[in-house]
Write a protein that holds these residues in place. Structure first.
Motif, PDB file in Angstrom:
ATOM      1  N   TYR A   1       0.489  -1.169   0.298  1.00  0.00           N
ATOM      2  CA  TYR A   1      -0.091   0.186   0.328  1.00  0.00           C
ATOM      3  C   TYR A   1       1.335   1.306  -0.288  1.00  0.00           C
ATOM      4  N   ARG A   2       0.289   2.260  -0.016  1.00  0.00           N
ATOM      5  CA  ARG A   2       1.006   3.876  -0.237  1.00  0.00           C
ATOM      6  C   ARG A   2       1.504   3.750   0.715  1.00  0.00           C
ATOM      7  N   GLY A   3       2.870   4.604   0.758  1.00  0.00           N
ATOM      8  CA  GLY A   3       4.115   5.174   2.241  1.00  0.00           C
ATOM      9  C   GLY A   3       4.424   2.898   2.534  1.00  0.00           C
ATOM     10  N   GLY A   4       3.844   2.413   2.281  1.00  0.00           N
ATOM     11  CA  GLY A   4       4.126   0.193   2.072  1.00  0.00           C
ATOM     12  C   GLY A   4       5.687   0.202   3.089  1.00  0.00           C
ATOM     13  N   ALA A   5       6.598   0.995   3.051  1.00  0.00           N
ATOM     14  CA  ALA A   5       7.727   1.206   3.681  1.00  0.00           C
ATOM     15  C   ALA A   5       7.538   1.687   5.061  1.00  0.00           C
ATOM     16  N   ALA A   6       7.255   2.721   4.832  1.00  0.00           N
ATOM     17  CA  ALA A   6       6.673   3.477   6.536  1.00  0.00           C
ATOM     18  C   ALA A   6       5.771   2.443   7.151  1.00  0.00           C
ATOM     19  N   LYS A   7       4.772   1.883   6.903  1.00  0.00           N
ATOM     20  CA  LYS A   7       3.785   1.358   7.727  1.00  0.00           C
ATOM     21  C   LYS A   7       4.527  -0.430   7.794  1.00  0.00           C
ATOM     22  N   VAL A   8       5.240  -1.265   6.624  1.00  0.00           N
ATOM     23  CA  VAL A   8       6.211  -2.256   7.678  1.00  0.00           C
ATOM     24  C   VAL A   8       7.918  -1.608   8.758  1.00  0.00           C
ATOM     25  N   SER A   9       7.907  -0.205   8.903  1.00  0.00           N
ATOM     26  CA  SER A   9       8.550  -0.033   9.647  1.00  0.00           C
ATOM     27  C   SER A   9       7.560   0.154  11.234  1.00  0.00           C
TER      28      SER A   9
ATOM     29  N   LEU B   1      17.791   0.739  16.328  1.00  0.00           N
ATOM     30  CA  LEU B   1      19.506   0.048  15.359  1.00  0.00           C
ATOM     31  C   LEU B   1      18.684  -0.514  15.008  1.00  0.00           C
ATOM     32  N   THR B   2      18.206  -2.106  15.287  1.00  0.00           N
ATOM     33  CA  THR B   2      18.443  -3.207  14.550  1.00  0.00           C
ATOM     34  C   THR B   2      17.458  -3.083  12.695  1.00  0.00           C
ATOM     35  N   THR B   3      16.812  -2.825  13.744  1.00  0.00           N
ATOM     36  CA  THR B   3      15.200  -2.514  12.307  1.00  0.00           C
ATOM     37  C   THR B   3      15.655  -1.309  11.935  1.00  0.00           C
ATOM     38  N   GLY B   4      16.060   0.034  11.732  1.00  0.00           N
ATOM     39  CA  GLY B   4      16.560   0.981  11.206  1.00  0.00           C
ATOM     40  C   GLY B   4      17.119   1.235  10.398  1.00  0.00           C
ATOM     41  N   ALA B   5      18.445   0.183  10.636  1.00  0.00           N
ATOM     42  CA  ALA B   5      18.758  -0.369   9.143  1.00  0.00           C
ATOM     43  C   ALA B   5      18.006  -0.735   8.417  1.00  0.00           C
ATOM     44  N   VAL B   6      17.414  -1.601   7.832  1.00  0.00           N
ATOM     45  CA  VAL B   6      16.543  -2.268   7.063  1.00  0.00           C
ATOM     46  C   VAL B   6      16.203  -1.210   6.661  1.00  0.00           C
ATOM     47  N   SER B   7      14.980  -0.510   7.480  1.00  0.00           N
ATOM     48  CA  SER B   7      13.588   0.062   7.144  1.00  0.00           C
ATOM     49  C   SER B   7      13.937   1.718   6.807  1.00  0.00           C
TER      50      SER B   7
END
Length: 664
Positions: A237-245, A264-270
């Motif tokens: 969905y729109r903004g999907g990368a942020a919503k996954v984060s 530091l863990t999830t932010g490295a990829v999100s």
């Protein structure tokens, strides 16, 4: 909402989630690594023997002896884990090994004499040797607090630890009973009201099991599963990368209980994935900071603080988790709708479909994690076995893991996992022992009771003034302390004053927990936002203010549920349903006002843009606001007034969208 586009997003980056904890563990090597592994395993055996009453080798420990052994062991390990000048790992110096040995020696003495301490009241009349040992142990606790918690926390703890020695010379309302140094220190170490009081009792009884479960879950593929689940649910969905984060960081934060480590863990990829799909650097960092902060407030695990809260309130942890569920839903709903409005306003679309995992395949592969969580919740809620539940769930997780080749623990991963668990437990122990000194000082001086009356008097029996004072106090102390440390301090000093004002006790403790968390996304400190900004390459202060805008609900929701406990489930079912429904609608409107775009309607721009956003904001507040004593409006009247205020902005936004169509 719209589907994916062909933006050059690297969604597969979300799949590269560390599952073995190598990053922190590899910084500890050689003899120190093996000492931490052995010490962690021995401590877990000690905990299991105590909590399950196994009487291994005929050993039955009184609570005091058990806590001295557990706390002392991790205190000693903290000198090998934390460097003298800050940071984890490295090669311990001769001084570190010396402090490790002294801490172990003191632990042996404290454990050996625990029965005499209990029967003879050593907190008031310790023998000379006991006094000397308590002084040494006291100094070690302060040094471990400095290493694990930082210099600011060390200064706060040190000031309050020595407070009884000059409390009689402090002006009212902060004066209290005064003691000598050699009366104060033994009280801190030998009493059940200071370092080895409620925080350590909660740690030894419930906290340690859930920290173990969270660590094992992350390192056996749990983090991977939750990331894939989030991708499958909302990635397209729109903004999907942020919503996954939002989803992934929420799940991970609930397991780890640490804002910074979650960032530091999830932010490295999100964060890189958000940047590639059109998010600005500061918004990507702010989204991750808000999502990681909210994870610590989200059931079922919620980090160590919730278990300590359960001990303070003498209530089952399940009740704390259920009460925290609605505020947590409101926070993440506000963040989700804010991101949706941000994405719609800028025309940002979802992640490419070929890079998204199939939800059905994710569930088929990840069903063991669902089953493990089901066992955990059944034992906690159905059987009311909070202390033993995480150990059974962890055991099942380890068994299931060995049948899954992708995440199977080999020798290296197993060692990293144990070291990671030991590091986390040593850090928490050092902080809890230090913060316990603050609690002990208020107990020794009698200040806790008198300060409550003074705060109530200063507020003039005005509940709103008392809440604002409480929020400000919690925010200030949250800037210099960890979440757990801040909560413990405020639970002793502030919570009784708010309870004396007639507020619900559970709501009060959740209120100070929330406001203690606010500093992670609020400048000038904003540690969560600053950590994320470093990874995104954005301006730290700008990221902090963007995080405040995205996570604005965290500032408002605590006032809602503390004024009406219906929003923490403390009301009849019909009222909880009405309050939650209204709050969800209101929070969505508040988030839209903060972003200047109403999802599914249109933008609020032009000369009337800002006035309409203000009108929408206050309308959303009235709709979300539960019935309370301060505002003489019922649910229907409040909703009607709020809806009337929101009607004008909504009509104007729809007209603007008709003139300049966007993805609504």
């Amino acid at each position: 909402m719209t589907d994916q586009n062909n933006a050059p997003a690297d969604a597969k980056g979300f799949e590269q989630v560390a599952i073995d904890g190598e990053t922190p563990s590899e910084r500890l090597a050689g003899t120190a690594r093996w000492v931490v592994i052995i010490g962690t395993l021995l401590s877990l055996v000690l905990v299991i023997n105590q909590l399950f009453n196994l009487q291994f080798m005929g050993i039955v420990l009184i609570e005091g002896r058990y806590l001295y052994l557990l706390g002392g062991m991790y205190l000693a390990l903290s000198f090998l884990i934390f460097q003298r000048r800050g940071g984890k790992g490295g090669v311990p110096s001769f001084l570190d090994w010396t402090l490790f040995a002294i801490a172990l020696a003191c632990t042996v003495y404290l454990a050996q004499t625990a029965q005499l301490n209990l029967s003879q009241g050593w907190e008031y009349a310790a023998p000379l040797t006991g006094q000397y040992v308590s002084v040494v142990f006291f100094v070690l606790v302060l040094e471990a607090t400095r290493r694990a918690g930082g210099f600011v926390l060390f200064c706060i703890v040190t000031f309050f630890a020595f407070y009884p020695t000059f409390a009689g010379n402090v002006p009212d309302p902060f004066s209290g009973f005064q003691s000598t140094f050699m009366q104060t220190v033994p009280y801190h170490i030998f009493s059940a009201e200071s370092s080895f009081g409620i925080p350590m009792k909660a740690f030894g009884g419930v906290v340690i099991g859930f920290i173990l479960f969270g660590a094992v879950l992350q390192r056996t593929g749990g983090g991977q599963f939750f990331n894939d689940l989030a991708l499958g649910l909302v990635g397209g969905y729109r903004g999907g990368a942020a919503k996954v984060s939002i989803f992934a960081s929420g799940f991970m934060g609930s397991m780890s209980g640490s804002v910074i480590s979650n960032v530091l863990t999830t932010g490295a990829v999100s964060i890189p994935a958000m940047r590639k799909t059109g998010f600005s650097a500061k918004t990507a960092a702010a989204t991750e900071a808000c999502a990681s902060t909210g994870g610590v407030l989200m059931p079922p695990i919620m980090g160590a603080t919730a278990f300590i809260m359960a001990s303070f309130l003498s209530r089952p942890y399940v009740e704390i988790a259920l009460a925290a569920a609605i505020p947590s839903i409101l926070f993440y709903w506000g963040l989700f709708t804010g991101i949706d409005a941000y994405s719609a306003k800028r025309g940002l679309r979802g992640l490419p479909k070929p890079d998204l995992p199939r939800l059905r395949e994710v569930m088929i592969e990840g069903w063991p994690y669902i089953f493990v969580f089901a066992l955990l919740l059944y034992m906690m809620i159905g059987l009311r076995q909070e202390s033993s539940a995480p150990f059974y769930a962890t055991a099942l997780l380890l068994v299931v893991n060995q049948f899954r080749a992708r995440f199977r623990l080999n020798k290296q991963r197993l060692g990293n996992m144990i070291v990671g668990v030991g590091m986390g437990l040593a850090e928490l122990t050092a902080i809890l022992l230090g913060v316990g000194l603050i609690v002990g000082s208020f107990s020794a001086t009698g200040l806790a009771g008198t300060l409550v009356n003074e705060l109530v008097f200063m507020a003039g029996d005005n509940t709103l003034v008392l809440l604002l004072m409480g929020a400000l106090t919690a925010f200030i102390f949250g800037m210099g302390m960890t979440v757990t440390a801040c909560y413990i301090f405020l639970a002793v000093v502030l919570a009784p004053a708010l309870e004396a004002g007639g507020l619900n006790r559970l709501a009060v403790h959740l209120f100070i927990l929330y406001w203690g968390m606010v500093s992670f996304i609020t400048p000038p400190v904003a540690l969560g936002a600053f950590a994320a900004s470093t990874m995104a390459g954005s301006n730290p202060i700008a990221t902090g203010f963007e995080a405040m805008r995205l996570g604005g609900v965290i500032y408002i929701a605590p006032f809602f549920f503390v004024l009406n406990p219906a929003l923490i489930g403390q009301a009849p079912a019909w009222e909880v349903t009405v309050a939650l429904t209204s709050a969800l609608i209101g929070v969505a409107l508040i988030s839209s006002a903060l972003q200047g775009y109403i999802s599914l309607v249109g933008p609020l721009e032009g000369a009337l843009g800002h006035p309409m956003r203000i009108l929408l904001f206050f309308g959303g507040v009235l709709i979300a606001m539960p019935q309370n004593a301060l505002v003489p409006l019922g649910y229907a009247a409040s909703f009607a007034v709020g809806a009337a205020l929101c009607a004008v902005p909504i009509v104007l936004a729809r007209r603007a969208n008709a003139i300049d169509p966007r993805v609504a």
